[in-house]
Enzyme design. Structure first.
Site, mmCIF file in Angstrom:
data_model
loop_
_atom_site.group_PDB
_atom_site.id
_atom_site.type_symbol
_atom_site.label_atom_id
_atom_site.label_comp_id
_atom_site.label_asym_id
_atom_site.label_seq_id
_atom_site.Cartn_x
_atom_site.Cartn_y
_atom_site.Cartn_z
ATOM 1 N N SER A 23 -5.869 -6.788 -0.601
ATOM 2 C CA SER A 23 -5.449 -5.930 -1.710
ATOM 3 C C SER A 23 -4.505 -6.701 -2.635
ATOM 4 C CB SER A 23 -4.717 -4.717 -1.114
ATOM 5 O OG SER A 23 -4.841 -3.592 -1.928
ATOM 6 N N CYS A 26 1.857 -7.786 -5.625
ATOM 7 C CA CYS A 26 2.889 -8.440 -6.434
ATOM 8 C C CYS A 26 3.788 -9.263 -5.516
ATOM 9 C CB CYS A 26 3.768 -7.403 -7.121
ATOM 10 S SG CYS A 26 2.926 -6.453 -8.376
ATOM 11 N N GLN A 101 -6.143 -8.754 -10.789
ATOM 12 C CA GLN A 101 -5.919 -7.398 -11.295
ATOM 13 C C GLN A 101 -5.152 -7.498 -12.608
ATOM 14 O OE1 GLN A 101 -3.003 -4.751 -9.383
ATOM 15 N NE2 GLN A 101 -4.672 -3.322 -9.007
ATOM 16 N N TYR A 183 1.437 3.111 -13.645
ATOM 17 C CA TYR A 183 1.585 2.125 -14.712
ATOM 18 C C TYR A 183 0.844 2.611 -15.962
ATOM 19 C CZ TYR A 183 3.704 -0.496 -10.975
ATOM 20 O OH TYR A 183 4.534 -0.864 -9.948
ATOM 21 N N ARG A 231 -8.820 -0.072 -10.304
ATOM 22 C CA ARG A 231 -8.092 0.718 -9.307
ATOM 23 C C ARG A 231 -7.724 2.032 -9.977
ATOM 24 N NH1 ARG A 231 -3.761 -1.247 -4.802
ATOM 25 N NH2 ARG A 231 -5.639 -1.551 -3.595
ATOM 26 N N ARG A 325 -0.507 -4.576 3.571
ATOM 27 C CA ARG A 325 0.520 -4.938 4.556
ATOM 28 C C ARG A 325 -0.060 -5.519 5.844
ATOM 29 N NH1 ARG A 325 3.345 0.754 3.735
ATOM 30 N NH2 ARG A 325 1.126 1.206 3.471
HETATM 31 C C1 LIG Z 1 4.087 -6.377 -1.340
HETATM 32 C C2 LIG Z 1 3.150 -5.419 -2.013
HETATM 33 C C3 LIG Z 1 2.775 -5.628 -3.332
HETATM 34 C C4 LIG Z 1 1.866 -4.781 -3.957
HETATM 35 N N1 LIG Z 1 1.420 -5.062 -5.225
HETATM 36 C C5 LIG Z 1 0.391 -4.361 -5.753
HETATM 37 C C6 LIG Z 1 -0.245 -4.785 -6.937
HETATM 38 O O1 LIG Z 1 0.049 -5.837 -7.495
HETATM 39 N N2 LIG Z 1 -1.247 -3.993 -7.418
HETATM 40 C C7 LIG Z 1 -1.658 -2.865 -6.792
HETATM 41 O O2 LIG Z 1 -2.558 -2.179 -7.279
HETATM 42 N N3 LIG Z 1 -1.094 -2.473 -5.636
HETATM 43 C C8 LIG Z 1 -0.113 -3.219 -5.096
HETATM 44 N N4 LIG Z 1 0.403 -2.872 -3.882
HETATM 45 C C9 LIG Z 1 -0.223 -1.768 -3.155
HETATM 46 C C10 LIG Z 1 -1.286 -2.319 -2.189
HETATM 47 O O3 LIG Z 1 -2.282 -3.049 -2.878
HETATM 48 C C11 LIG Z 1 -1.917 -1.206 -1.372
HETATM 49 O O4 LIG Z 1 -2.650 -0.361 -2.211
HETATM 50 C C12 LIG Z 1 -0.866 -0.386 -0.613
HETATM 51 O O5 LIG Z 1 0.118 -1.238 -0.040
HETATM 52 C C13 LIG Z 1 -1.504 0.434 0.490
HETATM 53 O O6 LIG Z 1 -2.237 -0.399 1.364
HETATM 54 P P1 LIG Z 1 -1.677 -0.893 2.804
HETATM 55 O O7 LIG Z 1 -1.349 0.342 3.582
HETATM 56 O O8 LIG Z 1 -2.827 -1.682 3.364
HETATM 57 O O9 LIG Z 1 -0.464 -1.734 2.564
HETATM 58 C C14 LIG Z 1 1.332 -3.682 -3.255
HETATM 59 C C15 LIG Z 1 1.743 -3.455 -1.939
HETATM 60 C C16 LIG Z 1 2.616 -4.320 -1.306
HETATM 61 C C17 LIG Z 1 2.972 -4.068 0.136
#
Ligand SMILES: Cc1cc2nc3c(=O)[nH]c(=O)nc-3n(C[C@H](O)[C@H](O)[C@H](O)COP(=O)(O)O)c2cc1C
Length: 371
Positions: A23, A26, A101, A183, A231, A325
């Site tokens: 995924s 940032c 993205q 956003y 997304r 994560r």
């Molecule tokens: C460190 C970090 C940075 C993230 N940056 C973005 C991002 O740049 N764009 C985005 O759409 N979601 C971002 N997210 C959200 C993740 O892409 C994801 O949708 C969210 O963490 C839920 O998934 P997970 O439970 O597998 O972590 C970020 C999440 C984390 C933990």
């Protein structure tokens, strides 16, 4: 067993070797939009994860479109060169497609990285004027955004197209339009943040107008031989906000425009959102979109267990999954899932000695069940 997770999927003109995506995440480690050595190491490590798709983080299409001073951008030649260095290195490591993205932070920009507090930038921290559909701050104490004029909207749609042209020059396989997490584009979609009185506010059609103008600009700028997706947000988790029906309507329009996939997320629009976070909590939204719209759907959110991921794809709730994560916790998640399902994966030769067939101790490393 022949797990669905490890079957290829075609998106537009490209094929992902499996249905597991890293995924976008940032890293808040860029300098004026330029990727750093941290990105080289972070993405380099994930490039040899075996994931079918490696997504690069939300990347600002303008300088003011970044979330923080540390966010990546694609608004200058320097940004493009720095990102190309990293993507070229990843290319030499993985045959899997790599995507970026494209984003604009809107009223949630001009803040510190989360690991420095995530608060709006103070007067000594070079804050910038944020912009939004309406002059409504995200929360008390946040920067008051300036309402965008229609002329500025046209210029912003161009900025998305120009960033896509840079992504093409870098050699990305896939572009994803960020229209969730509160956003800019999500701010247009939701009546909680969009209270415009012109053609860009009011009815659901009007609120979708700008995101769809951006989507069309991207469709023109991005070749059909590659893949284009978005997304989207299935719930604001707040009264009066958007829900799954809005996500379906938006996904339907994106499909009409020629988008190849959507990733279904939620939340982030308002601070008072009441989200029930539990394993796979956004998967039912993905399933709803998938049932309603003939577009490839990616599920995301609290997916961390191999059987859980397999069930989502095998049951047809989504065509693929993304994890954030779980990949930070275990960049070798795909290897362990493959081992779990008895799938033979090609490891990078340098790491071949960790393969379970030659190192019995590897049984210690198993996919874990989320808490
Ligand atoms: C460190 C970090 C940075 C993230 N940056 C973005 C991002 O740049 N764009 C985005 O759409 N979601 C971002 N997210 C959200 C993740 O892409 C994801 O949708 C969210 O963490 C839920 O998934 P997970 O439970 O597998 O972590 C970020 C999440 C984390 C933990």
């Amino acid at each position: 067993m022949n797990p669905h997770l490890f079957t290829p999927i075609r998106l537009g003109g490209i094929t992902l070797p499996n249905r597991i995506a890293v995924s976008p995440m940032c890293q808040y480690s860029a300098d004026d939009g330029c990727m750093s050595d941290w990105h080289l190491v972070h993405l380099g490590s994930l490039a040899c994860s075996g994931a079918g798709l490696l997504m690069v983080e939300a990347t600002g299409v303008t300088r003011e479109g970044r979330i923080s001073h540390g966010c990546t951008g694609l608004y200058s030649d320097h940004n493009e060169a720095a990102m190309k260095r990293v993507v070229d290195a990843c290319r030499r490591i993985t045959p899997s497609p790599i995507g970026v993205q494209l984003a604009h932070a809107g009223r949630k920009g001009s803040v510190q990285p989360p690991f420095r507090g995530g608060k709006p930038l103070g007067p000594q921290e070079s804050p910038w004027q944020t912009v939004a559909p309406s002059a409504i701050a995200f929360d008390a104490g946040w920067h008051a955004p300036r309402e965008l004029s229609t002329l500025e909207l046209r210029s912003l749609a161009d900025s998305f197209a120009q960033a896509a042209a840079r992504a093409l020059a870098i050699g990305f396989d896939l572009v994803e339009l960020h229209s969730s997490h509160g956003y800019l584009l999500h701010e247009f979609l939701s009546p909680l943040s969009n209270q415009r009185k012109d053609l860009y506010g009011g009815s659901p059609e009007n609120r979708m107008r700008f995101p769809l103008e951006v989507a069309r600009a991207l469709r023109e700028a991005w070749p059909r031989e590659r893949a284009l997706g978005a997304r989207i947000s299935a719930s604001d988790w707040a009264e009066g906000g958007c829900g799954p029906a809005d996500a379906i309507a938006y996904a339907r329009e994106l499909h009409e425009i020629g988008f190849d996939f959507v990733c279904v997320s939620s939340g982030g629009l308002v601070p008072h959102a009441r989200i029930k976070v539990e394993p796979g909590y956004q998967v039912p939204f993905a399933a709803q979109v998938k049932r309603a719209v003939p577009i490839a759907v990616r599920a995301v959110g609290m997916i961390a267990d191999a059987d859980q991921a397999e069930e989502i794809v095998a049951s047809g709730k989504a065509d693929m999954i993304a994890m954030a994560r779980a990949f930070l916790d275990d960049p070798r998640w795909v290897w362990h899932a493959a081992e779990h399902f008895g799938v033979k994966l090609e490891y990078p030769p340098q790491y071949a000695r960790s393969h379970p067939s030659v190192w019995p101790g590897s049984g210690l490393a198993r996919p874990r069940t989320p808490a």
